[in-house]
Design a protein around this motif. Structure first.
Motif, mmCIF file in Angstrom:
data_model
loop_
_atom_site.group_PDB
_atom_site.id
_atom_site.type_symbol
_atom_site.label_atom_id
_atom_site.label_comp_id
_atom_site.label_asym_id
_atom_site.label_seq_id
_atom_site.Cartn_x
_atom_site.Cartn_y
_atom_site.Cartn_z
ATOM 1 N N ALA A 67 0.256 -1.484 0.283
ATOM 2 C CA ALA A 67 -0.134 0.022 -0.128
ATOM 3 C C ALA A 67 1.200 1.425 0.093
ATOM 4 O O ALA A 67 1.963 1.540 0.808
ATOM 5 C CB ALA A 67 -0.968 -0.159 1.322
ATOM 6 N N SER A 69 0.918 5.402 0.392
ATOM 7 C CA SER A 69 0.020 6.176 0.367
ATOM 8 C C SER A 69 0.023 7.734 -0.573
ATOM 9 O O SER A 69 -1.100 8.221 -0.711
ATOM 10 C CB SER A 69 0.264 6.410 1.644
ATOM 11 N N PHE A 77 -3.627 5.150 -0.515
ATOM 12 C CA PHE A 77 -3.417 3.595 0.158
ATOM 13 C C PHE A 77 -2.852 3.156 1.790
ATOM 14 O O PHE A 77 -1.906 3.135 0.962
ATOM 15 C CB PHE A 77 -3.986 3.064 -0.901
ATOM 16 N N GLN A 80 -4.825 -0.575 5.797
ATOM 17 C CA GLN A 80 -6.637 -0.694 5.763
ATOM 18 C C GLN A 80 -6.893 -1.150 4.566
ATOM 19 O O GLN A 80 -7.961 -1.763 5.089
ATOM 20 C CB GLN A 80 -6.906 -0.107 7.089
ATOM 21 N N HIS A 81 -6.675 -0.596 4.399
ATOM 22 C CA HIS A 81 -7.468 -0.645 2.671
ATOM 23 C C HIS A 81 -7.097 -1.916 2.205
ATOM 24 O O HIS A 81 -7.564 -2.833 1.530
ATOM 25 C CB HIS A 81 -7.322 0.751 1.951
ATOM 26 N N ARG A 82 -5.943 -2.280 1.696
ATOM 27 C CA ARG A 82 -5.222 -3.088 1.756
ATOM 28 C C ARG A 82 -6.052 -4.500 1.880
ATOM 29 O O ARG A 82 -6.788 -5.999 1.311
ATOM 30 C CB ARG A 82 -3.864 -3.413 1.354
ATOM 31 N N ARG A 84 -9.009 -4.782 3.581
ATOM 32 C CA ARG A 84 -10.306 -5.354 3.375
ATOM 33 C C ARG A 84 -10.480 -5.009 1.477
ATOM 34 O O ARG A 84 -10.968 -6.336 1.542
ATOM 35 C CB ARG A 84 -10.763 -3.315 3.587
ATOM 36 N N GLU A 85 -9.748 -5.276 0.758
ATOM 37 C CA GLU A 85 -9.431 -5.705 -0.715
ATOM 38 C C GLU A 85 -8.835 -6.771 -0.738
ATOM 39 O O GLU A 85 -9.990 -7.726 -1.616
ATOM 40 C CB GLU A 85 -8.336 -4.618 -1.333
ATOM 41 N N ALA A 116 -10.328 -3.195 10.655
ATOM 42 C CA ALA A 116 -10.714 -3.248 9.143
ATOM 43 C C ALA A 116 -10.061 -4.423 9.952
ATOM 44 O O ALA A 116 -11.570 -5.588 8.868
ATOM 45 C CB ALA A 116 -9.296 -3.814 8.707
#
Length: 151
Positions: A67, A69, A77, A80-82, A84-85, A116
Motif C-alpha cells: 500500500a 499512500s 492507499f 487497512q485498505h489492502r 479490506r480489499e 479493518a
C-alpha cells in the motif's frame, strides 16, 4: 503480518528466521505481509531483500501486498485498505487457518488495522460486536495477535 514504514524491521527478522528454518529442513506455514509506505521508489524499506526472501521461501509461501499512500496523487492507499480489499484471504488465514496476526508501526495505523480486521471477521463470520470483541481479546490473550506500535 501488517507493517508500515520502519515497522517492517521486526517483521523482516521474523521472515528471515522462517527462511533459516526452511534451510535446515523445517517447514512453516504461509505468510502474508501487508506493507505500507509513502512511495515505492523512496521508502520501500528492504524491497530487494523481501523479493529475495520470496524466491527463497517460495512465492506462494510469502505473499507481499503493498500500500503506497503517496504514489498516486489524490489517492491514498493504506494497509487497512489492502486488508479490506483482501478480506477473503484475511478471513481464511485468521479464522480457518488459525494464523497469527502481527502488527508493527504507528499506533494510529494499528488502530485502523484492528478496525479493518474486526470488520472483516464480523462480516465474514456474521458475528455480533460482542463476539468479535471476545475473539480479538482471545487472540491477544493467547498471543496469537501481537502488536509492536509507537506514537
Amino acid at each position: 503480518m501488517v507493517a508500515a514504514g520502519t515497522g517492517i524491521a521486526p517483521i523482516r527478522a521474523f521472515i528471515q528466521e522462517r527462511a533459516r528454518l526452511q534451510q535446515i529442513g523445517k517447514q512453516s506455514g504461509k505468510m502474508v505481509l501487508f506493507f505500507g509506505c509513502r512511495h515505492p521508489e523512496q521508502d520501500y524499506l528492504y524491497h530487494d531483500e523481501l523479493q529475495d526472501l520470496r524466491r527463497e521461501l517460495g512465492e506462494e509461501n510469502l505473499v507481499v501486498i503493498t500500500a503506497f499512500s503517496r504514489k498516486t496523487p489524490g489517492q491514498k492507499f493504506y494497509v487497512q485498505h489492502r486488508l479490506r480489499e483482501n478480506s477473503e484471504l484475511v478471513l481464511q488465514m485468521l479464522t480457518k487457518n488459525n494464523a497469527n496476526l502481527y502488527v508493527c508501526g504507528s499506533a494510529a495505523m494499528a488502530r485502523e488495522v484492528g478496525r479493518a480486521v474486526t470488520d472483516i471477521v464480523k462480516a465474514g463470520c456474521e458475528w455480533e460486536d460482542d463476539r468479535v470483541r471476545e475473539w480479538m481479546q482471545s487472540l491477544k490473550r493467547t498471543r496469537k495477535c501481537q502488536e509492536e506500535v509507537w506514537g
